[in-house]
Design an enzyme around this catalytic site. Structure first.
Site, PDB file in Angstrom:
ATOM      1  N   GLU A  15       0.835  -1.198   0.000  1.00  0.00           N
ATOM      2  CA  GLU A  15       0.000   0.000   0.000  1.00  0.00           C
ATOM      3  C   GLU A  15       0.871   1.249   0.000  1.00  0.00           C
ATOM      4  O   GLU A  15       0.748   2.122  -0.860  1.00  0.00           O
ATOM      5  CB  GLU A  15      -0.886  -0.049   1.240  1.00  0.00           C
TER       6      GLU A  15
ATOM      7  N   ASP B 102      -9.910   1.560   6.216  1.00  0.00           N
ATOM      8  CA  ASP B 102      -9.878   1.315   4.771  1.00  0.00           C
ATOM      9  C   ASP B 102     -10.856   2.231   4.051  1.00  0.00           C
ATOM     10  O   ASP B 102     -10.546   2.815   3.006  1.00  0.00           O
ATOM     11  CB  ASP B 102     -10.224  -0.149   4.468  1.00  0.00           C
TER      12      ASP B 102
END
Length: 432
Positions: free
Chosen positions: A98, A314
């Site tokens: 990420e 998220d």
């Protein structure tokens, strides 16, 4: 600009419906077609020099600041491919695809090729799976120690998505070279694997509660072919589901033009599937999406995730995803409605005090922390918002200091990308 945007929004429902019946390759009415990227900071009255200074200062702090409490970017020696560097989640003392892929998209947008290449070199050196018998073959381990030792061999598809987009932008902006720096070839191979990687069974290891555990899994491509949606995980040991924050229709449209020719229609269909998914997954009043969802947009309830039916960390990113899609393509006016809803909700919670985790209906606050990363993404939402309150969210980002301390990884990278989006500097780099 306000009158132009209002006219486009009024016209687009008819264009959207007509487009469904005519062509699959509409260029929309956003920045891809017009070449114009809104500078939300300038629209709020900030000077070009002040805006540039703010963007440059944030990059300097997060990539080259004090290593003890500012930077998330660290050089880590070199190998035959050149310098190595990683981005670390300081709070957890690990490295994630990420963050590495976010770092690459930021550095290509800011024309920082040395940092880009060093992050890509570290990713390929330590995280890439090159064995054809590996269930993660052709992809990257999502988590590792800062010394490169793998913590989890599993794949997190948001990393692959940002890697692919960053590599294509690098190929188009700087040109491809040889080996791992043949950006176009690397992107094409990754996109092909994301779409077609064969199912492979085998053992994989991940660290769970500070102890390594081994699982026997079968894993394949990163997108579900039937639903044309990104998977939370390509492993098949549990029912497949998706993560709303992994949906990146703005990227899929570009892959449908620049990626491997055999898959271009799939990526265009995936963009439409994500645009249909967003309003279905979002709460109809608050606009909040869950962290994890089934393909029918209902929250995941399979027991794997305790927080899957809430808006959590998220899900911070979802509003940014639909708003950037509107900014670049302006194909689906429902994205404007979603931005207005979610900004209305957060405004109702107090512009300077709203929390960062909620039940989807907004009735229960699960974390009262006023997170800088969420402030950043809520400013991104102004790219699609039609209500004047959007200016408040842009100004809130402007007044938010660059994240530092233990939370500077996730908060800081979302903040840096938001500065680029809101200054009109997060651009599509087309082939030369």
């Amino acid at each position: 600009m306000k009158h132009f945007q209002t006219a486009i929004i009024a016209l687009l429902p008819a264009l959207f419906m007509a487009g469904c019946c005519t062509t699959k390759m509409s260029n929309g009415a956003g920045a891809y077609a017009t070449g114009h990227y809104r500078n939300l900071f300038a629209e709020n009255g900030h000077s070009p020099q002040d805006i540039q200074d703010k963007v440059d200062s944030a990059f300097q702090q997060l990539f080259h600041g004090d290593p003890t409490n500012q930077t998330v970017f660290y050089y880590a020696g070199s190998n035959s491919n050149g310098p190595l560097a990683y981005i670390t989640d300081v709070n957890h003392n690990d490295v994630r695809t990420e963050g590495l892929s976010y770092g690459m998209i930021i550095t290509v947008e800011m024309d920082k090729k040395p940092e880009f290449d060093a992050l890509w070199n570290w990713s390929k050196t330590y995280l890439y799976h090159s064995s054809p018998t590996d269930p993660s073959y052709g992809f990257f381990s999502w988590q590792a120690h800062t010394n490169g030792q793998t913590m989890s061999q599993f794949v997190a598809p948001d990393g692959e998505s940002y890697y692919a987009m960053a590599l294509l932008f690098a190929a188009n902006r700087w040109g491809s070279s040889d080996g791992i720096y043949n950006y176009k070839a690397e992107a094409d191979q990754l996109l092909a694997n994301m779409r077609h990687r064969a199912l492979i069974s085998g053992q994989m290891t991940m660290t769970w509660s500070n102890a390594p555990r081994t699982f026997t899994v079968t894993a394949g491509p990163l997108f579900d072919a039937k639903h044309k949606m990104v998977l939370f995980s390509p492993s098949t040991e549990r029912p497949p589901f998706t993560d709303p924050s992994y949906h990146l229709p703005a990227f899929y449209e570009l892959w449908g033009r620049w990626g491997p020719s055999q898959d271009r229609s799939f990526w265009l269909a995936a963009a439409k599937a994500s645009r249909d998914f967003f309003p279905s997954a979002a709460n109809p009043i608050t606009g909040l999406c869950p962290d994890y969802a089934n393909f029918d947009s209902t929250p995941v309830t399979n027991g794997w995730f305790r927080t899957s039916s809430s808006f959590g960390y998220d899900a911070f990113r979802v509003a940014g995803n639909w708003s950037v899609d509107w900014s670049w393509w302006a194909k689906d006016p429902r994205e404007c409605q979603l931005s207005d809803k979610i900004q209305a909700f957060f405004e109702s919670q107090g512009m300077d005090t709203y929390g960062c985790r909620f039940s989807l209906d907004g009735q229960h606050i699960l974390d009262k922390r006023h997170a800088q990363g969420l402030v950043a993404v809520n400013a991104d939402a102004s790219l699609a918002a039609t209500d004047p309150r959007g200016k408040k969210f842009v100004e809130a980002l402007w007044n938010t200091p660059t994240p530092d301390g233990l939370q500077r990884y996730y908060e800081g990278l979302l903040y840096m990308m938001a500065l680029l989006h809101c200054s009109g500097e997060f651009k599509i780099w087309p082939p030369q």
